[in-house]
Design a protein around this motif. Structure first.
Motif, PDB file in Angstrom:
ATOM      1  N   GLN A  81       0.758  -1.154   0.029  1.00 48.69           N
ATOM      2  CA  GLN A  81      -0.020   0.055  -0.007  1.00 48.69           C
ATOM      3  C   GLN A  81       1.004   1.314  -0.005  1.00 48.69           C
ATOM      4  O   GLN A  81       0.319   2.567   0.342  1.00 48.69           O
ATOM      5  CB  GLN A  81      -0.925   0.051   1.215  1.00 48.69           C
ATOM      6  N   ASN A  82       2.090   1.295  -0.424  1.00 49.75           N
ATOM      7  CA  ASN A  82       3.002   2.182  -0.168  1.00 49.75           C
ATOM      8  C   ASN A  82       2.485   3.411  -0.948  1.00 49.75           C
ATOM      9  O   ASN A  82       2.709   4.505  -0.290  1.00 49.75           O
ATOM     10  CB  ASN A  82       4.437   1.872  -0.868  1.00 49.75           C
ATOM     11  N   ASN A  83       2.143   3.349  -2.149  1.00 50.08           N
ATOM     12  CA  ASN A  83       1.649   4.394  -3.112  1.00 50.08           C
ATOM     13  C   ASN A  83       0.145   5.038  -2.448  1.00 50.08           C
ATOM     14  O   ASN A  83      -0.037   6.345  -2.602  1.00 50.08           O
ATOM     15  CB  ASN A  83       1.606   4.394  -4.420  1.00 50.08           C
ATOM     16  N   GLY A  84      -0.584   4.059  -1.830  1.00 54.42           N
ATOM     17  CA  GLY A  84      -1.857   4.390  -1.339  1.00 54.42           C
ATOM     18  C   GLY A  84      -1.784   5.235  -0.111  1.00 54.42           C
ATOM     19  O   GLY A  84      -3.042   5.783   0.060  1.00 54.42           O
ATOM     20  N   ASN A 109       1.117  10.541   6.695  1.00 52.05           N
ATOM     21  CA  ASN A 109       1.047  10.368   8.096  1.00 52.05           C
ATOM     22  C   ASN A 109       0.908   8.914   8.281  1.00 52.05           C
ATOM     23  O   ASN A 109       1.386   8.460   9.278  1.00 52.05           O
ATOM     24  CB  ASN A 109      -0.117  11.322   8.778  1.00 52.05           C
ATOM     25  N   ALA A 110       0.211   8.144   7.448  1.00 54.54           N
ATOM     26  CA  ALA A 110      -0.142   6.693   7.588  1.00 54.54           C
ATOM     27  C   ALA A 110       1.163   6.095   7.448  1.00 54.54           C
ATOM     28  O   ALA A 110       1.289   5.193   8.033  1.00 54.54           O
ATOM     29  CB  ALA A 110      -1.293   6.341   6.543  1.00 54.54           C
ATOM     30  N   LEU A 115       3.159   3.563  10.102  1.00 52.06           N
ATOM     31  CA  LEU A 115       3.362   2.326   9.850  1.00 52.06           C
ATOM     32  C   LEU A 115       4.831   2.054  10.017  1.00 52.06           C
ATOM     33  O   LEU A 115       5.283   1.156  10.568  1.00 52.06           O
ATOM     34  CB  LEU A 115       2.791   1.860   8.432  1.00 52.06           C
ATOM     35  N   GLU A 116       5.779   3.017   9.434  1.00 52.95           N
ATOM     36  CA  GLU A 116       7.093   2.870   9.571  1.00 52.95           C
ATOM     37  C   GLU A 116       7.551   2.831  10.757  1.00 52.95           C
ATOM     38  O   GLU A 116       8.445   2.095  11.444  1.00 52.95           O
ATOM     39  CB  GLU A 116       8.019   3.980   8.553  1.00 52.95           C
TER      40      GLU A 116
END
Length: 195
Positions: A56-59, A63-64, A68-69
């Protein structure tokens, strides 16, 4: 009122103190199965979050993605702690070299190559009968060759020579290791880019 407040705060501190003692006692008495369960849980969680990040990297909004990182970093550190805890508590266990191999992988992902190399050296020194001994030795050669700066060509040569001394080495590996030894003036990334 002052005495009541003092009594409430005093009881609260004792409760916190006894909770801290119970918490440290349980950490000391952590069983092998508890370590294994935690390692599996953190590994699964790390895998799922990493897959989510890549899928989902591009999506993901900024902030999300940062959230996640950050979670991934925290879980990696928890996994590091559990693996180190297991190796320290159960150094003779058959899973200990696998924990070190897991640590090596995590440290590589974090670009902490000196720590990664230390894990490999620990396996080679303490677990000479490890089923993946030759793979660990080969990984050490590659880590020394690619990531440790400045390159210690004497140590790289020594590691490849140890690989060559292993029994039942396939002919292709013998050729690869000999070629590598004869080209130690070039770093491995240069040679790989020529192929």
């Amino acid at each position: 009122y002052i005495l009541i407040a003092f009594f409430i705060f005093s009881c609260g501190d004792e409760n916190k103190s006894s909770k801290k003692q119970a918490s440290s006692k349980s950490a000391v008495e952590k069983s092998r199965d508890d370590f294994v369960a935690q390692i599996e849980e953190f590994s699964d969680s790390l895998f799922k979050m990493t897959m989510k990040l890549y899928d989902q990297n591009n999506g993901l909004d900024k902030n999300a993605k940062i959230a996640l990182e950050t979670k991934i970093i925290v879980v990696k550190q928890q996994l590091v702690n559990e693996n180190i805890g297991f190796v320290n508590r159960f150094p003779k266990d058959t899973l200990a070299p696998y924990c070190l191999l897991d640590l090596h992988s995590i440290y590589n992902q974090m670009n902490a190559y000196e720590k990664s190399l230390a894990c490999l050296d620990s396996i080679l020194t303490n677990y000479p009968d490890f089923v993946y001994y030759s793979d660990v030795l080969e990984e050490k050669a590659g880590t020394l060759d690619l990531f440790i700066k400045p390159r210690d060509t004497a140590l790289i040569r020594e590691t490849y020579e140890k690989l060559l001394s292993l029994p039942d080495l396939p002919a292709q590996k013998i050729e690869d290791y000999n070629n590598r030894i004869s080209n130690l003036d070039k770093d491995l990334s240069e040679i790989l880019s020529l192929n």
